[in-house]
Scaffold this active site. Structure first.
Site, PDB file in Angstrom:
ATOM      1  N   LYS A   1       0.835  -1.189   0.000  1.00 58.72           N
ATOM      2  CA  LYS A   1       0.000   0.000   0.000  1.00 58.72           C
ATOM      3  C   LYS A   1       0.888   1.264   0.000  1.00 58.72           C
ATOM      4  O   LYS A   1       2.109   1.165   0.253  1.00 58.72           O
ATOM      5  CB  LYS A   1      -0.920  -0.037   1.232  1.00 58.72           C
ATOM      6  CG  LYS A   1      -1.912  -1.232   1.229  1.00 58.72           C
ATOM      7  CD  LYS A   1      -2.729  -1.248   2.513  1.00 58.72           C
ATOM      8  CE  LYS A   1      -3.726  -2.376   2.597  1.00 58.72           C
ATOM      9  NZ  LYS A   1      -4.490  -2.366   3.880  1.00 58.72           N
TER      10      LYS A   1
ATOM     11  N   TYR B   1     -12.093  -2.344  -2.915  1.00 63.42           N
ATOM     12  CA  TYR B   1     -12.800  -2.337  -1.625  1.00 63.42           C
ATOM     13  C   TYR B   1     -14.294  -2.270  -1.940  1.00 63.42           C
ATOM     14  O   TYR B   1     -14.923  -1.226  -1.851  1.00 63.42           O
ATOM     15  CB  TYR B   1     -12.319  -1.162  -0.763  1.00 63.42           C
ATOM     16  CG  TYR B   1     -10.887  -1.323  -0.297  1.00 63.42           C
ATOM     17  CD1 TYR B   1     -10.506  -2.437   0.467  1.00 63.42           C
ATOM     18  CD2 TYR B   1      -9.901  -0.390  -0.600  1.00 63.42           C
ATOM     19  CE1 TYR B   1      -9.190  -2.604   0.894  1.00 63.42           C
ATOM     20  CE2 TYR B   1      -8.580  -0.549  -0.169  1.00 63.42           C
ATOM     21  CZ  TYR B   1      -8.243  -1.656   0.580  1.00 63.42           C
ATOM     22  OH  TYR B   1      -6.953  -1.814   1.003  1.00 63.42           O
TER      23      TYR B   1
ATOM     24  N   ASN C   1      -1.425  -0.389   7.363  1.00 63.46           N
ATOM     25  CA  ASN C   1      -0.766  -1.650   7.731  1.00 63.46           C
ATOM     26  C   ASN C   1       0.086  -2.224   6.606  1.00 63.46           C
ATOM     27  O   ASN C   1       0.290  -3.426   6.518  1.00 63.46           O
ATOM     28  CB  ASN C   1      -1.805  -2.663   8.241  1.00 63.46           C
ATOM     29  CG  ASN C   1      -2.948  -2.858   7.256  1.00 63.46           C
ATOM     30  OD1 ASN C   1      -2.927  -2.299   6.169  1.00 63.46           O
ATOM     31  ND2 ASN C   1      -3.929  -3.651   7.640  1.00 63.46           N
TER      32      ASN C   1
ATOM     33  N   HIS D   1      -1.743  -5.362   1.683  1.00 66.79           N
ATOM     34  CA  HIS D   1      -3.013  -6.093   1.565  1.00 66.79           C
ATOM     35  C   HIS D   1      -2.659  -7.486   1.063  1.00 66.79           C
ATOM     36  O   HIS D   1      -1.767  -7.628   0.222  1.00 66.79           O
ATOM     37  CB  HIS D   1      -3.919  -5.416   0.530  1.00 66.79           C
ATOM     38  CG  HIS D   1      -5.014  -6.326   0.036  1.00 66.79           C
ATOM     39  ND1 HIS D   1      -6.210  -6.470   0.705  1.00 66.79           N
ATOM     40  CD2 HIS D   1      -5.066  -7.182  -1.032  1.00 66.79           C
ATOM     41  CE1 HIS D   1      -6.959  -7.360   0.065  1.00 66.79           C
ATOM     42  NE2 HIS D   1      -6.286  -7.807  -0.990  1.00 66.79           N
TER      43      HIS D   1
ATOM     44  N   GLU E   1      -9.418 -10.887  -7.143  1.00 69.12           N
ATOM     45  CA  GLU E   1      -8.505  -9.738  -7.084  1.00 69.12           C
ATOM     46  C   GLU E   1      -7.424  -9.810  -8.166  1.00 69.12           C
ATOM     47  O   GLU E   1      -7.071  -8.782  -8.750  1.00 69.12           O
ATOM     48  CB  GLU E   1      -7.870  -9.664  -5.695  1.00 69.12           C
ATOM     49  CG  GLU E   1      -8.894  -9.273  -4.631  1.00 69.12           C
ATOM     50  CD  GLU E   1      -8.318  -9.179  -3.223  1.00 69.12           C
ATOM     51  OE1 GLU E   1      -8.996  -8.596  -2.357  1.00 69.12           O
ATOM     52  OE2 GLU E   1      -7.205  -9.700  -2.968  1.00 69.12           O
TER      53      GLU E   1
HETATM   54  P1  ADP Z   1      -7.218  -7.611   6.000  1.00 69.31           P
HETATM   55  O1  ADP Z   1      -6.492  -6.499   5.238  1.00 69.31           O
HETATM   56  O2  ADP Z   1      -6.350  -8.198   7.067  1.00 69.31           O
HETATM   57  O3  ADP Z   1      -7.819  -8.645   5.083  1.00 69.31           O
HETATM   58  P2  ADP Z   1      -9.885  -6.467   6.279  1.00 69.31           P
HETATM   59  O4  ADP Z   1     -10.185  -7.024   4.930  1.00 69.31           O
HETATM   60  O5  ADP Z   1     -10.840  -6.792   7.379  1.00 69.31           O
HETATM   61  O6  ADP Z   1      -8.423  -6.919   6.783  1.00 69.31           O
HETATM   62  O7  ADP Z   1      -9.751  -4.890   6.236  1.00 69.31           O
HETATM   63  C1  ADP Z   1      -9.236  -4.240   5.095  1.00 69.31           C
HETATM   64  C2  ADP Z   1      -8.359  -3.098   5.535  1.00 69.31           C
HETATM   65  O8  ADP Z   1      -9.157  -2.117   6.209  1.00 69.31           O
HETATM   66  C3  ADP Z   1      -7.278  -3.426   6.553  1.00 69.31           C
HETATM   67  O9  ADP Z   1      -6.132  -3.984   5.963  1.00 69.31           O
HETATM   68  C4  ADP Z   1      -6.997  -2.055   7.169  1.00 69.31           C
HETATM   69  O10 ADP Z   1      -6.120  -1.274   6.355  1.00 69.31           O
HETATM   70  C5  ADP Z   1      -8.367  -1.401   7.136  1.00 69.31           C
HETATM   71  N1  ADP Z   1      -9.097  -1.463   8.412  1.00 69.31           N
HETATM   72  C6  ADP Z   1      -9.647  -2.548   8.978  1.00 69.31           C
HETATM   73  N2  ADP Z   1     -10.261  -2.213  10.127  1.00 69.31           N
HETATM   74  C7  ADP Z   1     -10.106  -0.892  10.284  1.00 69.31           C
HETATM   75  C8  ADP Z   1     -10.499   0.071  11.269  1.00 69.31           C
HETATM   76  N3  ADP Z   1     -11.172  -0.262  12.338  1.00 69.31           N
HETATM   77  N4  ADP Z   1     -10.177   1.351  11.083  1.00 69.31           N
HETATM   78  C9  ADP Z   1      -9.504   1.741  10.007  1.00 69.31           C
HETATM   79  N5  ADP Z   1      -9.081   0.899   9.054  1.00 69.31           N
HETATM   80  C10 ADP Z   1      -9.365  -0.401   9.174  1.00 69.31           C
HETATM   81 MG    MG Z   2      -9.299  -8.432   3.663  1.00 75.06          MG
END
Ligand code: ADP
Ligand code: MG
Length: 197
Positions: free
Chosen positions: A15, A55, A161, A164, A175
């Site tokens: 990212k 998303y 983070n 992805h 994807e």
């Molecule tokens: P992952 O990336 O581990 O698959 P998700 O698909 O649940 O997790 O979430 C997508 C992305 O949304 C996460 O990687 C993170 O960047 C963001 N995210 C998830 N929860 C939150 C939150 N509570 N507040 C802000 N950003 C969030």
């Molecule tokens: Mg995810």
């Protein structure tokens, strides 16, 4: 007919925070070190429409984002109504989806298709927990990020983070088709595979 054991593919995105911090080389090295083949690789400035497709506006996925956030608030003893104005998972998920679209379009993203046995599960393991604060040391998120949902949400941003990764084989298939044309995927057999497989 024999079935190739090493033909599973997944998508990993570095990212914008990871690209801008100069982490691409170190992240890709970890994936190659684990025995994965990089079969697709490019840098993209993601636009709003592509971000909205990645998303997805899927009610279940959006509500899940909200539920994950509510669990984090409960774990830290924080009140989502006081801080976010609601404890409705769909509404919170909708806020986060908006912040995610801002985040992924905020700078360049590096997209990688990785191939190998159990590629989806392996890349999720190497990525670490969604929330950097919970991600184990040794994982990409654990080593290169530190924010919590509470800290990010207070700032009205997505959790930064670094990467992805597709969460299951169906998500990976969708994807990869979204990010890469078939011609952009280069099938090859890394030399290391003769020792690994
Ligand atoms: P992952 O990336 O581990 O698959 P998700 O698909 O649940 O997790 O979430 C997508 C992305 O949304 C996460 O990687 C993170 O960047 C963001 N995210 C998830 N929860 C939150 C939150 N509570 N507040 C802000 N950003 C969030
Ligand atoms: Mg995810």
């Amino acid at each position: 007919m024999s079935v190739a054991i090493n033909d599973e593919r997944t998508l990993l995105l570095i990212k914008p925070d990871g690209v801008l911090r100069g982490l691409c080389g170190r992240i890709i090295a970890r994936l190659e070190d684990a025995g994965l083949a990089v079969v697709g690789l490019k840098m993209v400035q993601v636009g709003k429409e592509q971000a909205q497709r990645h998303y997805m506006d899927d009610p279940q996925w959006v509500a899940n984002l909200g539920h994950k956030t509510l669990r984090t608030y409960a774990k830290h003893g924080r009140d989502p109504v006081a801080e976010l104005g609601t404890d409705d998972p769909a509404t919170i998920g909708g806020y986060i989806r908006g912040w995610l679209i801002d985040y992924i379009t905020s700078g360049p993203t590096v997209a990688c298709v990785l191939q190998g046995a159990h590629a989806v599960e392996l890349v999720r393991k190497l990525s670490g927990d969604t929330m950097p604060i919970d991600a184990a040391p040794g994982t990409i998120r654990g080593d290169f990020s530190s924010v919590s949902a509470i800290a990010a949400n207070t700032l009205h941003t997505a959790v930064k983070n670094v990467v992805h990764s597709s969460s299951d084989v169906d998500e990976a298939r969708r994807e990869i088709a979204e990010w890469f044309s078939p011609a952009e995927i280069c099938v090859h057999r890394p030399v290391s595979w003769s020792a690994i497989y």
